[in-house]
Design a protein around this motif. Structure first.
Motif, mmCIF file in Angstrom:
data_model
loop_
_atom_site.group_PDB
_atom_site.id
_atom_site.type_symbol
_atom_site.label_atom_id
_atom_site.label_comp_id
_atom_site.label_asym_id
_atom_site.label_seq_id
_atom_site.Cartn_x
_atom_site.Cartn_y
_atom_site.Cartn_z
ATOM 1 N N THR B 58 0.853 -1.163 -0.074
ATOM 2 C CA THR B 58 0.167 0.095 0.069
ATOM 3 C C THR B 58 0.784 1.315 -0.084
ATOM 4 O OG1 THR B 58 0.023 -0.102 2.270
ATOM 5 C CG2 THR B 58 -2.055 -1.104 1.055
ATOM 6 N N LYS B 62 -0.288 5.619 0.509
ATOM 7 C CA LYS B 62 -0.425 7.109 -0.195
ATOM 8 C C LYS B 62 -1.457 6.813 -1.133
ATOM 9 C CE LYS B 62 4.211 8.187 0.855
ATOM 10 N NZ LYS B 62 5.851 7.578 0.916
ATOM 11 N N ILE B 63 -1.651 8.012 -2.067
ATOM 12 C CA ILE B 63 -2.543 7.994 -3.126
ATOM 13 C C ILE B 63 -2.178 6.961 -4.355
ATOM 14 C CG2 ILE B 63 -3.926 9.145 -4.802
ATOM 15 C CD1 ILE B 63 -4.705 10.090 -2.402
ATOM 16 N N ILE B 64 -0.613 7.163 -4.464
ATOM 17 C CA ILE B 64 -0.290 6.036 -5.583
ATOM 18 C C ILE B 64 0.301 4.947 -4.468
ATOM 19 C CG2 ILE B 64 1.276 5.574 -7.438
ATOM 20 C CD1 ILE B 64 -0.818 7.669 -8.128
ATOM 21 N N GLY B 65 -0.096 3.490 -4.746
ATOM 22 C CA GLY B 65 0.407 2.443 -4.203
ATOM 23 C C GLY B 65 1.581 1.898 -4.968
ATOM 24 N N LEU B 69 0.197 -3.055 -6.031
ATOM 25 C CA LEU B 69 -1.281 -2.568 -5.843
ATOM 26 C C LEU B 69 -2.005 -2.295 -6.966
ATOM 27 C CD1 LEU B 69 -3.023 -2.390 -3.224
ATOM 28 C CD2 LEU B 69 -2.640 0.234 -3.277
ATOM 29 N N GLU B 73 -5.578 -3.432 -8.054
ATOM 30 C CA GLU B 73 -6.676 -2.558 -8.557
ATOM 31 C C GLU B 73 -7.308 -2.770 -9.941
ATOM 32 O OE1 GLU B 73 -5.351 1.661 -8.613
ATOM 33 O OE2 GLU B 73 -4.460 1.474 -6.674
#
Lengths: 48, 259
Positions: B58, B62-65, B69, B73
């Motif tokens: 994760t 943060k917004i960008i894994g 991840l 997604e």
């Protein structure tokens, strides 16, 4: 074929369903909401 | 004398054999169902792999894994769109975690089983067919709970001429009952047959290559074919997990909306 001995049936079913229940709880409580939060936060940053 | 040691042939089914690794013993209760066997070891491995996929990737929320991840997604999006398309309506989200769990379990178990000398969890028909019977039972109970006796209208397709109704009801009922077995049998037999095919062909090629220098060189041709079959098995492992989920979703749709 020893895998057809009923002792192993119970062992497989016990561990298999324990795993499924654990995974279901983990996914529905933690992992899927985590991805959803991630998506929502990206949406808030970029479009709203 | 007949000597068992000399005539012992490794069966291709050996890879599916469940062996006890650690046993619990009590003179009062039978704890054998909690023994650590190869099956239970691999259930624990599947759990650990899935835990690692979602906790270590994760990137501290943060917004960008991490890239791993992003793969998760992609799986999330695929399954979500499939469930939304199949079940639809307002309540598809209720059933999404369950279908996602099935997908991840079968997906990871199938991919782990492709590691040489590992163990195929989803080839064990006892477990997989029990799972499919429980899904079928749950669907039926859900349908009866939501619709009461109207649930049985599922067995009469709309627009059937009246004389054909008795025959069609019998056929539809039979096909509905067969779903309980066929869902698990489809996955289990695919994985079982694939693993058997790989070990039989690889064993034959290995023995063929051992004969002399010519067969050693010529043996690379069947080896390349085995490689192609292995790629096919990877594809089957992934496709079967998706098929399981799509069928579970369509059965759920039948139970929730009746056609």
């Amino acid at each position: 074929m020893p895998q057809l001995v009923p002792f192993y049936f119970m062992n497989q079913l016990t561990f298999g369903f324990l795993l499924m229940i654990t995974l279901l709880i983990l996914f529905s409580q933690f992992f899927l909401p985590m991805i959803l939060r991630l998506y929502v936060s990206r949406l808030f940053i970029s479009k709203l | 004398m007949f000597n068992l040691l000399n005539t012992y042939i490794t069966s291709p089914l050996d890879q599916f054999e469940i062996r006890t690794l650690l046993g619990l013993q009590s003179s009062f209760i039978d704890l054998s169902c909690l023994n650590l066997t190869t099956f239970s070891l691999y259930t624990i491995i599947v759990l650990l792999v899935i835990l690692c996929l979602y906790t270590l990737t994760t990137n501290n929320n943060k917004i960008i894994g991490s890239r791993w991840l992003i793969s998760q997604e992609a799986i999330y999006d695929t399954i979500m769109n499939m469930v939304k398309g199949q079940i639809g309506g307002k309540n598809w989200g209720l059933y999404f975690p369950m279908i996602f769990t099935f997908f991840m379990f079968i997906f990871v178990a199938n991919l782990i089983s492709m590691i040489p000398y590992s163990f195929a969890l989803s080839a064990h028909l006892v477990f997989i067919i029990s799972l499919s019977i429980i899904i079928w039972l749950g669907n039926t109970i859900l349908g009866l709970y939501k619709h009461g006796w109207t649930f049985f209208s599922l067995f009469v397709p709309t627009g059937t001429p009246l004389p054909l109704v008795p025959l069609l009801v019998i056929i539809e009922t039979l096909s509905y009952i067969a779903r309980s077995i066929s869902l698990g049998l489809r996955l289990g037999s695919n994985i079982l047959a694939g693993h058997l095919l790989m070990i039989i062909l690889a064993g034959l090629t290995f023995n063929f290559m051992l004969i002399n220098l010519f067969t050693l060189v010529f043996g690379f041709v069947p080896l390349a074919m085995i490689l192609a079959i292995m790629i096919l098995e990877f594809a089957i492992g992934i496709i079967q997990s998706y098929v399981w989920c799509i069928l579970t979703a369509s059965y759920l749709k039948d139970a929730v909306y009746l056609h």
